[in-house]
Design a protein around this motif. Structure first.
Motif, PDB file in Angstrom:
ATOM      1  N   ASN A  90       0.822  -1.223   0.000  1.00 43.33           N
ATOM      2  CA  ASN A  90       0.000   0.000   0.000  1.00 43.33           C
ATOM      3  C   ASN A  90       0.852   1.266   0.000  1.00 43.33           C
ATOM      4  O   ASN A  90       0.309   2.365  -0.078  1.00 43.33           O
ATOM      5  N   GLY A  91       2.158   1.117   0.135  1.00 43.14           N
ATOM      6  CA  GLY A  91       3.042   2.274   0.101  1.00 43.14           C
ATOM      7  C   GLY A  91       3.119   3.049   1.392  1.00 43.14           C
ATOM      8  O   GLY A  91       3.632   4.166   1.411  1.00 43.14           O
ATOM      9  N   THR A  92       2.638   2.479   2.490  1.00 43.73           N
ATOM     10  CA  THR A  92       2.705   3.187   3.769  1.00 43.73           C
ATOM     11  C   THR A  92       3.992   2.875   4.525  1.00 43.73           C
ATOM     12  O   THR A  92       4.256   3.482   5.552  1.00 43.73           O
ATOM     13  N   ARG A  93       4.765   1.928   4.056  1.00 45.43           N
ATOM     14  CA  ARG A  93       6.041   1.585   4.679  1.00 45.43           C
ATOM     15  C   ARG A  93       7.074   1.406   3.573  1.00 45.43           C
ATOM     16  O   ARG A  93       6.776   0.885   2.508  1.00 45.43           O
ATOM     17  N   GLN A  94       8.292   1.855   3.826  1.00 46.99           N
ATOM     18  CA  GLN A  94       9.394   1.716   2.877  1.00 46.99           C
ATOM     19  C   GLN A  94      10.021   0.329   2.972  1.00 46.99           C
ATOM     20  O   GLN A  94      10.024  -0.291   4.037  1.00 46.99           O
ATOM     21  N   LEU A  95      10.560  -0.132   1.846  1.00 47.64           N
ATOM     22  CA  LEU A  95      11.328  -1.378   1.848  1.00 47.64           C
ATOM     23  C   LEU A  95      12.628  -1.168   2.618  1.00 47.64           C
ATOM     24  O   LEU A  95      13.246  -0.109   2.517  1.00 47.64           O
ATOM     25  N   THR A  96      13.040  -2.177   3.358  1.00 45.70           N
ATOM     26  CA  THR A  96      14.335  -2.129   4.039  1.00 45.70           C
ATOM     27  C   THR A  96      15.354  -2.873   3.182  1.00 45.70           C
ATOM     28  O   THR A  96      14.980  -3.630   2.269  1.00 45.70           O
ATOM     29  N   LEU A  97      16.618  -2.690   3.474  1.00 47.78           N
ATOM     30  CA  LEU A  97      17.664  -3.369   2.717  1.00 47.78           C
ATOM     31  C   LEU A  97      17.531  -4.890   2.767  1.00 47.78           C
ATOM     32  O   LEU A  97      17.621  -5.551   1.728  1.00 47.78           O
ATOM     33  N   PRO A  98      17.261  -5.495   3.943  1.00 48.30           N
ATOM     34  CA  PRO A  98      17.057  -6.951   3.954  1.00 48.30           C
ATOM     35  C   PRO A  98      15.867  -7.397   3.094  1.00 48.30           C
ATOM     36  O   PRO A  98      15.930  -8.430   2.427  1.00 48.30           O
ATOM     37  N   MET A  99      14.785  -6.608   3.094  1.00 50.81           N
ATOM     38  CA  MET A  99      13.639  -6.939   2.244  1.00 50.81           C
ATOM     39  C   MET A  99      14.036  -6.883   0.769  1.00 50.81           C
ATOM     40  O   MET A  99      13.677  -7.768  -0.012  1.00 50.81           O
ATOM     41  N   ILE A 100      14.764  -5.842   0.408  1.00 48.20           N
ATOM     42  CA  ILE A 100      15.209  -5.671  -0.984  1.00 48.20           C
ATOM     43  C   ILE A 100      16.054  -6.861  -1.406  1.00 48.20           C
ATOM     44  O   ILE A 100      15.856  -7.416  -2.488  1.00 48.20           O
ATOM     45  N   ARG A 101      16.971  -7.259  -0.544  1.00 49.49           N
ATOM     46  CA  ARG A 101      17.823  -8.417  -0.871  1.00 49.49           C
ATOM     47  C   ARG A 101      16.992  -9.673  -1.098  1.00 49.49           C
ATOM     48  O   ARG A 101      17.196 -10.412  -2.059  1.00 49.49           O
ATOM     49  N   ARG A 102      16.046  -9.933  -0.183  1.00 49.72           N
ATOM     50  CA  ARG A 102      15.239 -11.161  -0.307  1.00 49.72           C
ATOM     51  C   ARG A 102      14.316 -11.116  -1.520  1.00 49.72           C
ATOM     52  O   ARG A 102      14.166 -12.115  -2.222  1.00 49.72           O
TER      53      ARG A 102
END
Length: 122
Positions: A90-102
């Motif tokens: 929904n765009g209310t939270r930013q992706l974190t680096l660990p999320m991006i990696r996974r």
């Protein structure tokens, strides 16, 4: 073999027509060489004039989910609990680096796409 730079849209269109007519040219022949040079010119023209931006990270995730028939629950191993998945989608939270990696490793989404900032609403 006379070939000129592609400076205008008309030059570009003419080169595309010629490339199309040479598509069956054999490698190493004069026609094949002409095709190779024209294709290089067309590629350079397109790179200069048709710049493509990366998609929005959330749009890329949703597209990947659709292509792989994934539900939000399927993203839990990559993002976290289901409520966190919905916050990301929904765009209310930013992706974190660990999320991006996974997400990159599991879904094959280019990291360059995932690290981009979410576009501002128009």
């Amino acid at each position: 073999m006379y070939i000129k730079p592609l400076r205008t849209e008309d030059d570009y269109r003419a080169a595309l027509r010629e490339v199309e007519s040479l598509m069956n040219a054999q490698f190493g022949t004069p026609e094949g060489d002409r095709l190779d040079v024209l294709a290089t010119l067309v590629d350079a023209y397109e790179t200069r004039h048709f710049v493509m931006e990366f998609p929005d990270p959330i749009d890329a995730i949703k597209f990947s989910m659709e292509q792989k028939s994934l539900a939000p629950k399927d993203l839990e191993p990559m993002i976290g609990r289901l409520n966190r998945v919905y916050e990301i989608l929904n765009g209310t939270r930013q992706l974190t680096l660990p999320m991006i990696r996974r997400l990159h490793e599991e879904l094959g989404i280019p990291a360059e796409v995932l690290i981009r900032q979410k576009r501002a609403a128009a």
